[in-house]
Enzyme design. Sequence first.
Site, PDB file in Angstrom:
ATOM      1  N   HIS A  94      39.136  52.998  16.723  1.00  0.00           N
ATOM      2  CA  HIS A  94      40.136  52.004  17.112  1.00  0.00           C
ATOM      3  C   HIS A  94      41.157  51.854  15.992  1.00  0.00           C
ATOM      4  O   HIS A  94      40.792  51.753  14.814  1.00  0.00           O
ATOM      5  CB  HIS A  94      39.456  50.653  17.374  1.00  0.00           C
ATOM      6  CG  HIS A  94      40.432  49.571  17.747  1.00  0.00           C
ATOM      7  ND1 HIS A  94      40.895  49.405  19.037  1.00  0.00           N
ATOM      8  CD2 HIS A  94      41.060  48.645  16.998  1.00  0.00           C
ATOM      9  CE1 HIS A  94      41.754  48.406  19.058  1.00  0.00           C
ATOM     10  NE2 HIS A  94      41.876  47.923  17.839  1.00  0.00           N
ATOM     11  N   ASP A 173      38.621  37.761  26.413  1.00  0.00           N
ATOM     12  CA  ASP A 173      39.551  38.259  25.389  1.00  0.00           C
ATOM     13  C   ASP A 173      40.898  38.592  26.013  1.00  0.00           C
ATOM     14  O   ASP A 173      41.953  38.320  25.424  1.00  0.00           O
ATOM     15  CB  ASP A 173      38.998  39.504  24.692  1.00  0.00           C
ATOM     16  CG  ASP A 173      40.082  40.155  23.842  1.00  0.00           C
ATOM     17  OD1 ASP A 173      40.508  39.511  22.871  1.00  0.00           O
ATOM     18  OD2 ASP A 173      40.550  41.254  24.183  1.00  0.00           O
ATOM     19  N   ARG A 180      47.319  33.967  22.913  1.00  0.00           N
ATOM     20  CA  ARG A 180      47.632  34.000  21.469  1.00  0.00           C
ATOM     21  C   ARG A 180      48.978  34.653  21.222  1.00  0.00           C
ATOM     22  O   ARG A 180      49.745  34.246  20.353  1.00  0.00           O
ATOM     23  CB  ARG A 180      46.528  34.760  20.719  1.00  0.00           C
ATOM     24  CG  ARG A 180      45.234  33.972  20.631  1.00  0.00           C
ATOM     25  CD  ARG A 180      44.076  34.855  20.192  1.00  0.00           C
ATOM     26  NE  ARG A 180      44.372  35.567  18.979  1.00  0.00           N
ATOM     27  CZ  ARG A 180      43.989  36.830  18.720  1.00  0.00           C
ATOM     28  NH1 ARG A 180      43.293  37.516  19.598  1.00  0.00           N
ATOM     29  NH2 ARG A 180      44.304  37.400  17.594  1.00  0.00           N
ATOM     30  N   SER A 195      38.445  39.657  18.892  1.00  0.00           N
ATOM     31  CA  SER A 195      39.167  40.289  19.994  1.00  0.00           C
ATOM     32  C   SER A 195      38.877  41.795  20.039  1.00  0.00           C
ATOM     33  O   SER A 195      38.512  42.339  21.084  1.00  0.00           O
ATOM     34  CB  SER A 195      40.669  40.025  19.805  1.00  0.00           C
ATOM     35  OG  SER A 195      41.428  40.801  20.676  1.00  0.00           O
ATOM     36  N   LYS A 199      35.790  43.736  22.891  1.00  0.00           N
ATOM     37  CA  LYS A 199      36.124  44.820  23.838  1.00  0.00           C
ATOM     38  C   LYS A 199      35.297  46.061  23.523  1.00  0.00           C
ATOM     39  O   LYS A 199      34.781  46.720  24.410  1.00  0.00           O
ATOM     40  CB  LYS A 199      37.601  45.203  23.695  1.00  0.00           C
ATOM     41  CG  LYS A 199      38.566  44.157  24.191  1.00  0.00           C
ATOM     42  CD  LYS A 199      39.985  44.700  24.206  1.00  0.00           C
ATOM     43  CE  LYS A 199      40.694  44.620  22.877  1.00  0.00           C
ATOM     44  NZ  LYS A 199      41.391  43.408  22.583  1.00  0.00           N
TER      45      LYS A 199
HETATM   46  N1  URA Z   1      44.436  43.969  18.785  1.00  0.00           N
HETATM   47  C1  URA Z   1      43.531  43.332  19.560  1.00  0.00           C
HETATM   48  O1  URA Z   1      42.888  43.938  20.424  1.00  0.00           O
HETATM   49  N2  URA Z   1      43.347  42.023  19.365  1.00  0.00           N
HETATM   50  C2  URA Z   1      44.019  41.313  18.425  1.00  0.00           C
HETATM   51  O2  URA Z   1      43.781  40.131  18.305  1.00  0.00           O
HETATM   52  C3  URA Z   1      44.963  41.994  17.625  1.00  0.00           C
HETATM   53  C4  URA Z   1      45.148  43.332  17.813  1.00  0.00           C
END
Ligand code: URA
Length: 447
Positions: A94, A173, A180, A195, A199
Amino acid sequence: MPRRAIRVGHNAWSMPELIAKKRDGGHLNDSEIQWIIRGYTDGLIPEYQMSALAMAIVWRGMSDEETASLTFAMRDSGTTMNLSAVSRPCIDKHSTGGVGDKVSICLAPMVAACGVAVPMISGRGLGHTGGTLDKLESIPGFGVDMNPSRFVRQLQSLGCALIGQTKDMAPADKRFYALRDVTATVESIPLITASILSKKLASGISGLVLDVKTGQGAFMKTPEEARLLARSLVRIGRLAKKRVSAFLTNMDAPLGRAVGNALETKEAFEVLNGGGPEDLLECTLVLGAEMLRLSGIVKGQAAGQRLLEQTIKDGTALRLMKRIIRAQHGDARVIEEPDRLPRAPYTCTIKAKATGFVHSIDAYGIGRVSVALGAGREQVDEAIDPGVGMILHMKPGDKVVVGQPLVTVHTRTPTLPATLRQRIIEAIHVGSRFVSPAPLILESMRG
Ligand code: URA
């Protein structure tokens, strides 16, 4: 309509009390956090209360215990993929987001060709950053939606599936991130940690390699902030009993030379073909080798990188990418015939006005121009233009001579608006003395 405390079993809290507790620097316990996320997912806690809580967290922070509770509650707000039918270790990568970052597209087939299953769940571009899903969708016909059983089948047969977050995956999320984004509460290490990891944990992985970008084109502008985020991600990943490693990588300048969806996809294919820009290859090899190490296939970086290089040399990564594209209904001929990718109808070239050395290329400025050209989006549901973007003909440290092409801009309009031309010129800093470029890989934290 005024709301009262929601009752869950014999526990009852009121949201204003919990918001006040966090506002005053208190600690939210696991049951309280679970109650909040359940209430929010079920639509019982309104956006205005969640937004107040988010702002309190931005100011007061969260302990690791609270961050872990939030991560697990958001993971459990939907379904978790069951990858037990996949016989290979399941490791994902990621990136926290940057400009020109097309690493996932070359890395996934290379790592899968070495025997790891890569359940890659990617996102779309937002703000000045690009997103892997948008890049993949520039391949005609390529689909990024897949039901869980097909996802598992493809992982087992090909070792890789490249998809987007499904609606059942960490839905809390999905909503909270959108909230957010419009309430200036993205910039919080515990909220970003929860967050990202909620995922990833919902996708059923056993290990994760994180590319935490830092610099002008990243969300974390300084190495100090990026380091805090990387440490937080590694610690909470460990609490989830997953093997998690993180790298801090430089995002002052765009990665590679291409910025824009189809242009970046083409550049990722160049890497699989044994070419492509050096920095893109370096980032891919370092992150990919760590995925191989976490899976137990190799013991260290050097062995991992050799294995990955071999998948380029013997063509296995490229052949696998074709099979992945076909399996996801895309036109695999784009690999041999990249002109089949969408192309903007016009190009225009920006030339050097002076002779000297490139000191820096402002990734944020280039990312903003890319969005203005139509390659990115400001709002989550905006359409993008896959063909537009830029090719940068120089990198920091390169010598340039007056009149030399610096950037080719691929546009939808015959002329490039003067403001965009000016912004590109301002993003490239040329000086008379050589300045050595900053290293790409700044730090590593191995899990
Ligand atoms: N990427 C995400 O998936 N969540 C965040 O809060 C910031 C960047």
